[in-house]
Every structure is written in C-alpha cells, then in structure tokens.
Scaffold this motif. Structure first.
Motif, PDB file in Angstrom:
ATOM      1  N   GLY A   1     -33.350 -24.700   4.904  1.00  0.00           N
ATOM      2  CA  GLY A   1     -31.915 -24.952   4.917  1.00  0.00           C
ATOM      3  C   GLY A   1     -31.058 -23.707   4.781  1.00  0.00           C
ATOM      4  N   ILE A   2     -31.637 -22.512   4.961  1.00  0.00           N
ATOM      5  CA  ILE A   2     -30.810 -21.305   4.852  1.00  0.00           C
ATOM      6  C   ILE A   2     -29.874 -21.225   6.050  1.00  0.00           C
ATOM      7  CG2 ILE A   2     -32.560 -20.070   3.532  1.00  0.00           C
ATOM      8  CD1 ILE A   2     -33.286 -18.511   6.008  1.00  0.00           C
ATOM      9  N   ARG A   3     -28.781 -20.537   5.879  1.00  0.00           N
ATOM     10  CA  ARG A   3     -27.802 -20.395   6.957  1.00  0.00           C
ATOM     11  C   ARG A   3     -28.366 -19.488   8.043  1.00  0.00           C
ATOM     12  NH1 ARG A   3     -25.092 -19.749   2.042  1.00  0.00           N
ATOM     13  NH2 ARG A   3     -23.622 -21.435   1.530  1.00  0.00           N
ATOM     14  N   ILE A   4     -27.895 -19.681   9.273  1.00  0.00           N
ATOM     15  CA  ILE A   4     -28.415 -18.901  10.391  1.00  0.00           C
ATOM     16  C   ILE A   4     -28.150 -17.410  10.190  1.00  0.00           C
ATOM     17  CG2 ILE A   4     -26.309 -19.395  11.702  1.00  0.00           C
ATOM     18  CD1 ILE A   4     -29.840 -18.690  13.135  1.00  0.00           C
ATOM     19  N   GLY A   5     -26.983 -17.057   9.655  1.00  0.00           N
ATOM     20  CA  GLY A   5     -26.683 -15.646   9.393  1.00  0.00           C
ATOM     21  C   GLY A   5     -27.623 -15.045   8.365  1.00  0.00           C
ATOM     22  N   GLU A   6     -28.007 -15.862   7.375  1.00  0.00           N
ATOM     23  CA  GLU A   6     -28.955 -15.403   6.356  1.00  0.00           C
ATOM     24  C   GLU A   6     -30.340 -15.201   6.963  1.00  0.00           C
ATOM     25  OE1 GLU A   6     -26.774 -17.711   2.597  1.00  0.00           O
ATOM     26  OE2 GLU A   6     -28.467 -18.640   3.655  1.00  0.00           O
TER      27      GLU A   6
ATOM     28  N   LEU B   1     -52.890 -22.782  -7.298  1.00  0.00           N
ATOM     29  CA  LEU B   1     -52.389 -22.577  -5.947  1.00  0.00           C
ATOM     30  C   LEU B   1     -51.425 -21.404  -5.895  1.00  0.00           C
ATOM     31  CD1 LEU B   1     -51.622 -26.304  -5.153  1.00  0.00           C
ATOM     32  CD2 LEU B   1     -53.677 -25.030  -4.550  1.00  0.00           C
ATOM     33  N   GLN B   2     -51.299 -20.838  -4.722  1.00  0.00           N
ATOM     34  CA  GLN B   2     -50.358 -19.745  -4.505  1.00  0.00           C
ATOM     35  C   GLN B   2     -49.499 -20.084  -3.298  1.00  0.00           C
ATOM     36  OE1 GLN B   2     -51.544 -15.684  -3.042  1.00  0.00           O
ATOM     37  NE2 GLN B   2     -51.078 -15.122  -5.158  1.00  0.00           N
ATOM     38  N   GLY B   3     -48.189 -19.978  -3.458  1.00  0.00           N
ATOM     39  CA  GLY B   3     -47.291 -20.292  -2.358  1.00  0.00           C
ATOM     40  C   GLY B   3     -46.448 -19.092  -1.972  1.00  0.00           C
ATOM     41  N   MET B   4     -45.503 -19.318  -1.077  1.00  0.00           N
ATOM     42  CA  MET B   4     -44.600 -18.252  -0.649  1.00  0.00           C
ATOM     43  C   MET B   4     -43.161 -18.713  -0.780  1.00  0.00           C
ATOM     44  SD  MET B   4     -46.254 -16.190   2.523  1.00  0.00           S
ATOM     45  CE  MET B   4     -45.248 -14.796   2.025  1.00  0.00           C
ATOM     46  N   ARG B   5     -42.299 -17.755  -0.935  1.00  0.00           N
ATOM     47  CA  ARG B   5     -40.869 -18.045  -0.974  1.00  0.00           C
ATOM     48  C   ARG B   5     -40.130 -16.935  -0.248  1.00  0.00           C
ATOM     49  NH1 ARG B   5     -40.832 -17.564  -7.471  1.00  0.00           N
ATOM     50  NH2 ARG B   5     -41.306 -15.343  -7.675  1.00  0.00           N
ATOM     51  N   VAL B   6     -38.933 -17.258   0.191  1.00  0.00           N
ATOM     52  CA  VAL B   6     -38.114 -16.292   0.912  1.00  0.00           C
ATOM     53  C   VAL B   6     -36.943 -15.879   0.026  1.00  0.00           C
ATOM     54  CG1 VAL B   6     -36.817 -18.158   2.047  1.00  0.00           C
ATOM     55  CG2 VAL B   6     -36.762 -15.853   3.008  1.00  0.00           C
TER      56      VAL B   6
ATOM     57  N   LYS C   1     -27.192 -14.902  -4.476  1.00  0.00           N
ATOM     58  CA  LYS C   1     -28.529 -14.496  -4.051  1.00  0.00           C
ATOM     59  C   LYS C   1     -29.523 -15.502  -4.615  1.00  0.00           C
ATOM     60  CE  LYS C   1     -27.275  -9.609  -3.918  1.00  0.00           C
ATOM     61  NZ  LYS C   1     -27.602  -8.232  -4.384  1.00  0.00           N
ATOM     62  N   ARG C   2     -30.525 -15.859  -3.820  1.00  0.00           N
ATOM     63  CA  ARG C   2     -31.421 -16.914  -4.264  1.00  0.00           C
ATOM     64  C   ARG C   2     -32.796 -16.774  -3.611  1.00  0.00           C
ATOM     65  NH1 ARG C   2     -28.296 -18.551  -0.101  1.00  0.00           N
ATOM     66  NH2 ARG C   2     -29.111 -20.044   1.422  1.00  0.00           N
ATOM     67  N   THR C   3     -33.747 -17.539  -4.113  1.00  0.00           N
ATOM     68  CA  THR C   3     -35.065 -17.642  -3.484  1.00  0.00           C
ATOM     69  C   THR C   3     -35.301 -19.103  -3.130  1.00  0.00           C
ATOM     70  OG1 THR C   3     -36.156 -17.928  -5.629  1.00  0.00           O
ATOM     71  CG2 THR C   3     -36.004 -15.681  -4.757  1.00  0.00           C
ATOM     72  N   VAL C   4     -35.968 -19.315  -2.001  1.00  0.00           N
ATOM     73  CA  VAL C   4     -36.242 -20.678  -1.532  1.00  0.00           C
ATOM     74  C   VAL C   4     -37.736 -20.783  -1.237  1.00  0.00           C
ATOM     75  CG1 VAL C   4     -35.620 -22.474   0.122  1.00  0.00           C
ATOM     76  CG2 VAL C   4     -33.964 -20.680  -0.438  1.00  0.00           C
ATOM     77  N   PRO C   5     -38.423 -21.780  -1.807  1.00  0.00           N
ATOM     78  CA  PRO C   5     -39.863 -21.927  -1.552  1.00  0.00           C
ATOM     79  C   PRO C   5     -40.135 -22.322  -0.104  1.00  0.00           C
ATOM     80  CG  PRO C   5     -39.031 -23.804  -2.796  1.00  0.00           C
ATOM     81  CD  PRO C   5     -37.912 -22.810  -2.730  1.00  0.00           C
ATOM     82  N   LEU C   6     -41.261 -21.840   0.422  1.00  0.00           N
ATOM     83  CA  LEU C   6     -41.634 -22.127   1.809  1.00  0.00           C
ATOM     84  C   LEU C   6     -42.678 -23.233   1.869  1.00  0.00           C
ATOM     85  CD1 LEU C   6     -42.020 -18.702   3.669  1.00  0.00           C
ATOM     86  CD2 LEU C   6     -40.190 -20.373   3.875  1.00  0.00           C
TER      87      LEU C   6
ATOM     88  N   GLU D   1     -28.367 -26.987  -5.652  1.00  0.00           N
ATOM     89  CA  GLU D   1     -27.397 -25.897  -5.742  1.00  0.00           C
ATOM     90  C   GLU D   1     -28.101 -24.543  -5.747  1.00  0.00           C
ATOM     91  OE1 GLU D   1     -23.483 -24.794  -8.466  1.00  0.00           O
ATOM     92  OE2 GLU D   1     -25.088 -26.008  -9.304  1.00  0.00           O
ATOM     93  N   LYS D   2     -29.223 -24.450  -6.446  1.00  0.00           N
ATOM     94  CA  LYS D   2     -29.959 -23.186  -6.544  1.00  0.00           C
ATOM     95  C   LYS D   2     -30.532 -22.753  -5.198  1.00  0.00           C
ATOM     96  CE  LYS D   2     -31.392 -23.527 -11.400  1.00  0.00           C
ATOM     97  NZ  LYS D   2     -32.559 -23.671 -12.315  1.00  0.00           N
ATOM     98  N   VAL D   3     -31.113 -23.691  -4.463  1.00  0.00           N
ATOM     99  CA  VAL D   3     -31.792 -23.306  -3.217  1.00  0.00           C
ATOM    100  C   VAL D   3     -30.840 -23.234  -2.028  1.00  0.00           C
ATOM    101  CG1 VAL D   3     -34.018 -24.206  -3.962  1.00  0.00           C
ATOM    102  CG2 VAL D   3     -32.460 -25.694  -2.685  1.00  0.00           C
ATOM    103  N   SER D   4     -29.691 -23.904  -2.116  1.00  0.00           N
ATOM    104  CA  SER D   4     -28.768 -23.940  -0.977  1.00  0.00           C
ATOM    105  C   SER D   4     -27.707 -22.850  -1.033  1.00  0.00           C
ATOM    106  CB  SER D   4     -28.073 -25.304  -0.898  1.00  0.00           C
ATOM    107  OG  SER D   4     -27.161 -25.472  -1.975  1.00  0.00           O
ATOM    108  N   GLY D   5     -27.355 -22.414  -2.246  1.00  0.00           N
ATOM    109  CA  GLY D   5     -26.294 -21.419  -2.370  1.00  0.00           C
ATOM    110  C   GLY D   5     -24.910 -22.023  -2.346  1.00  0.00           C
ATOM    111  N   ASP D   6     -24.814 -23.354  -2.279  1.00  0.00           N
ATOM    112  CA  ASP D   6     -23.520 -24.048  -2.327  1.00  0.00           C
ATOM    113  C   ASP D   6     -23.292 -24.593  -3.731  1.00  0.00           C
ATOM    114  OD1 ASP D   6     -22.142 -23.887   0.120  1.00  0.00           O
ATOM    115  OD2 ASP D   6     -23.545 -25.280   1.048  1.00  0.00           O
ATOM    116  N   ASN D   7     -22.030 -24.890  -4.064  1.00  0.00           N
ATOM    117  CA  ASN D   7     -21.769 -25.527  -5.351  1.00  0.00           C
ATOM    118  C   ASN D   7     -21.903 -27.042  -5.207  1.00  0.00           C
ATOM    119  OD1 ASN D   7     -19.173 -26.646  -4.480  1.00  0.00           O
ATOM    120  ND2 ASN D   7     -18.397 -24.555  -4.643  1.00  0.00           N
ATOM    121  N   GLN D   8     -21.944 -27.730  -6.329  1.00  0.00           N
ATOM    122  CA  GLN D   8     -22.229 -29.165  -6.307  1.00  0.00           C
ATOM    123  C   GLN D   8     -21.145 -29.969  -5.595  1.00  0.00           C
ATOM    124  OE1 GLN D   8     -23.614 -30.833 -10.020  1.00  0.00           O
ATOM    125  NE2 GLN D   8     -24.554 -28.906 -10.653  1.00  0.00           N
ATOM    126  N   ASN D   9     -19.887 -29.577  -5.753  1.00  0.00           N
ATOM    127  CA  ASN D   9     -18.810 -30.308  -5.077  1.00  0.00           C
ATOM    128  C   ASN D   9     -18.960 -30.238  -3.566  1.00  0.00           C
ATOM    129  OD1 ASN D   9     -17.548 -31.151  -7.404  1.00  0.00           O
ATOM    130  ND2 ASN D   9     -16.215 -29.360  -7.535  1.00  0.00           N
TER     131      ASN D   9
END
Length: 417
Positions: free
Chosen positions: A238-243, A280-285, A306-311, A385-393
């Motif tokens: 769900g990251i933005r295309i610019g990101e 287990l070991q995973g990856m994140r961006v 700035k955030r990290t998102v699991p893959l 909110e953490k993974v999207s970078g948007d606020n709850q509203n």
C-alpha cells in the motif's frame, strides 16, 4: 490636468521644489503661485513586503482651476485610498509572503511550484496588482464564474479556488487586511472526484500473471519483471507510487519473527499453522523518501512520516530475484529500482487491464485496496496508521470503502428488524 507617478512622502517632488505653493484653508490643497491654479497632494501608504512595514508616499494632482475642482479631485484620490487599519498589499504581494513562509517551513518543492503555477492562472482573472482591500465577495464570485467558463476540469477548478482562498486567508492571518470576506462567503462548489476502486484478489492474480507470462524487452532486458514487482509491492504494502519510485535495493531489510533459536531461520512469512511456531525470518521495506518524476527530485514522504512495512512472500521472492540479477550485472545496492516515470507505470497498468478485459485501475488504486483490506480484516487503526503513513481520520474518511459483502451484511441485518 496631469499626474506624476507616486513618490515617497519624504522624497522630493521635483516640480514641487521648483514652484512656490501657498497653503489654503483646506488641508492638502495648495495654491500654485507659478501657474495661478490649485494643486492637490494626497498622502497614502503602501505595504513593503521585504521590510514588513508601510512606506508612506504621495501623489499630486496639478492645474485645477478652482477650489471646487481641487476638493473634488482630492475626494477621488481619497476614495481610492487605503483604509486606516489596512496595509496596502496586492494579490501578488500576498502570494510572495506565502511563498516566503513555504520556503521557511520547508514545504515540498512541488507544492510551491504548483501554487506558483495556479497563481499565474489566477492572475488572468484577478490581476496581480489588485489590492487585497479591493477584493470582496463580488470579485470572488466573478472569479469563480470566469474560471468555470474556461472549461477547466473539476480538479483544476478545485485547485484554483483553493489556492486563491489560501493566499487571502494567509494575508488575513498576517493581519494585512482587517476583514476577511471569505469567512462569510460561500465556497465555490466543485464535483467530488469519484472514489478509487478496489482491486479484488482474483483481478490482481490476472494482472500478476499477465506480467509474469508476457515480455517487453528493452536494451536486452525484460522490463515486465520490474513492472510485476512494482505492482506486487503496491498491492501488498500500500505504499504510494512516489514512495515506490524512490526505493533503492538497500531499502529492503530482513528481520526475525518469534524467538531466536540455534536453528537457521526460514526466509518465509508465516502462512499456515504448520509454520506458526518456527523461527522465521521475513523482509520489510523502509519508506523514507518519495520521488517526483516531473521534477526529477527526491522529497520527504507525505506528512513527513518515515516507516517500515512488512513484505508478503510474493513481493519478497520477486525482490530477491531482481536484486541478484542487478548485482550480477554490476549494479549497486544504492541504485533506484524503478527508473521510469509515474506516467509510464500508470499507463502500463491501465493498458494491461484493458487487454485482460477487466475494469481499469491506477497505481493509486492499489493503496486504497491495501488499506481497505486491512480495515475489512479488523486490523487496529493504530497499526494501519503506522504502515500507511496516514492519520486515523484520513484512513476512516478516505479508505473505508464499501464491499459487496458489507452491503449484503447490512441488508441481512435489516431483514431481522
């Protein structure tokens, strides 16, 4: 009758220095001993942006035959003058002040440039030299009518209106005008842009298989591999295309799930009960920048988050393959992965949908899909909110789309009333 250009009050009016004038009983009206006629001096102030202060100036009217004419001319000058409590600032001056604020607060270069472009368009309808004190409700409504008559898109109308109001409101906030007519003026109505659509898993599988089973060879390389990775990344993170366009190969990292053991962790995300208790070991961006194709520059992410998102496993596998191929060809981990423009990636996904005979989608639709799916799965808003970078509203207002199953659930509930 003739007028000279405005000069500073303390500056010398050359004509005034060469002639002898006598004061009359009327303030600002003088008898010219040389011409045997009357001259009028009108004092006014003009706001200087750089100093942030009023500069006092004067304007003269010469060769008026009678006191009556002189009084009438003075009245005209005073009528077009400045209110006692207002600063004499123009529309372009107000924008320049906003621009100074934008630079000082490190606004996005794109925001600053877009605002400047919209102001250039606005000046076609409300001249840059227009004084803010002369802009009222009628001027605003005329501006709205004029821009609408140009056939601009609803999105452009919205941007022009928002920019105009933003500059006026900022001038009022800075106390450059004593009254803000926008506070009691109805906003221009524009049609709301249709909601972005949701891409279901079956549709995405069609899209994924299309780029998996087809090729587009450029400079000896199949570019569809990166297209496929990009669309998987957008769908599963769900990251933005610019990101996404700002990502380098070094922006992906591994991390461990569960407690560590002596056993080497498996590089796979937990997908079943059989693997749930294993090490287990995973990856994140890591998402910390965004790339603007038009300007060819990197900027901070939206909301400066700035955030990290699991893959998920699918984009993880695609990343590992691309990374290996890139390094084998002499590439660096600091190289950007996606080097084409936003337009290229967006156009390609639209064309693919058309060939697959499914409803067209855009790159941003993946973000709406991702966040809406998390809401549907009852993931807490704090996590989204953490993974999207948007606020709850924003999440609640913009991304909580209705699904067909939701509608069925509502209809079923109403039957039991």
């Amino acid at each position: 009758m003739c007028y000279n250009s405005p000069i500073k009050y303390k500056g010398a009016d050359k004509m005034a220095d060469k002639v002898k004038r006598t004061k009359t009983k009327y303030k600002s009206i003088y008898y010219n001993e040389n011409t045997k006629k009357y001259d009028v001096k009108y004092n006014y102030k003009e706001y200087d942006i750089k100093s942030g202060k009023n500069v006092y100036k004067a304007k003269w009217a010469y060769n008026l035959n009678t006191i009556t004419e002189a009084k009438a001319e003075l009245a005209k000058l005073q009528t077009s003058g400045v209110k006692v409590d207002d600063k004499d600032i123009t529309l372009s001056g107000a924008f320049e002040l906003w621009n100074i604020k934008a630079l000082g607060q490190n606004f996005s270069p794109v925001t600053i440039k877009n605002t400047a472009n919209f102001m250039t368009m606005i000046y076609q309808f409300v001249p840059a030299s227009t004084k803010l004190k002369d802009i009222n409700e009628d001027v605003y409504y005329k501006f709205c009518a004029n821009i609408r008559s140009q056939g601009y898109s609803e999105e452009t109308l919205f941007s022009l209106n928002t920019t105009f109001r933003k500059v006026i409101n900022y001038a009022f906030k800075k106390r450059l005008i004593t009254e803000n007519f926008l506070l009691y003026t109805e906003n221009m109505k524009t049609k709301r842009k249709e909601d972005y659509r949701i891409i279901d898993k079956e549709e995405f599988d069609f899209i994924d298989n299309y780029f998996k089973n087809n090729k587009c060879v450029r400079k000896g390389q199949n570019t569809y591999k990166k297209y496929r990775f990009l669309y998987n990344l957008l769908f599963y993170t769900g990251i933005r295309i610019g990101e996404a366009l700002a990502l380098t190969y070094s922006d992906f990292e591994t991390f461990d799930y569960y407690k560590k053991t002596d056993e080497k962790p498996l590089l796979i995300a937990p997908t079943s009960e059989a693997t749930s208790n294993k090490h287990l070991q995973g990856m994140r961006v890591i998402v910390d920048e965004a790339y603007v194709s038009r300007e060819k520059l990197l900027k901070d992410t939206k909301n400066y988050k700035k955030r990290t998102v699991p893959l998920s496993p699918a984009p993880t596998r695609l990343y590992m393959r691309l990374k290996e191929e890139h390094l084998q060809s002499g590439g660096s981990l600091e190289d950007r992965i996606f080097t084409l423009t936003y337009s290229a990636y967006d156009t390609t996904i639209r064309k693919a949908c058309k060939k697959l005979n499914i409803e067209t989608c855009s790159c941003h639709d993946f973000r709406h899909t991702f966040i809406s799916n998390l809401i549907k799965k009852n993931i807490p808003l704090t996590v989204i909110e953490k993974v999207s970078g948007d606020n709850q509203n924003t999440i609640l207002q913009r991304y909580s789309h209705m699904f067909e199953s939701d509608e069925v659930m509502i209809l079923t509930a109403l039957q039991d009333l």
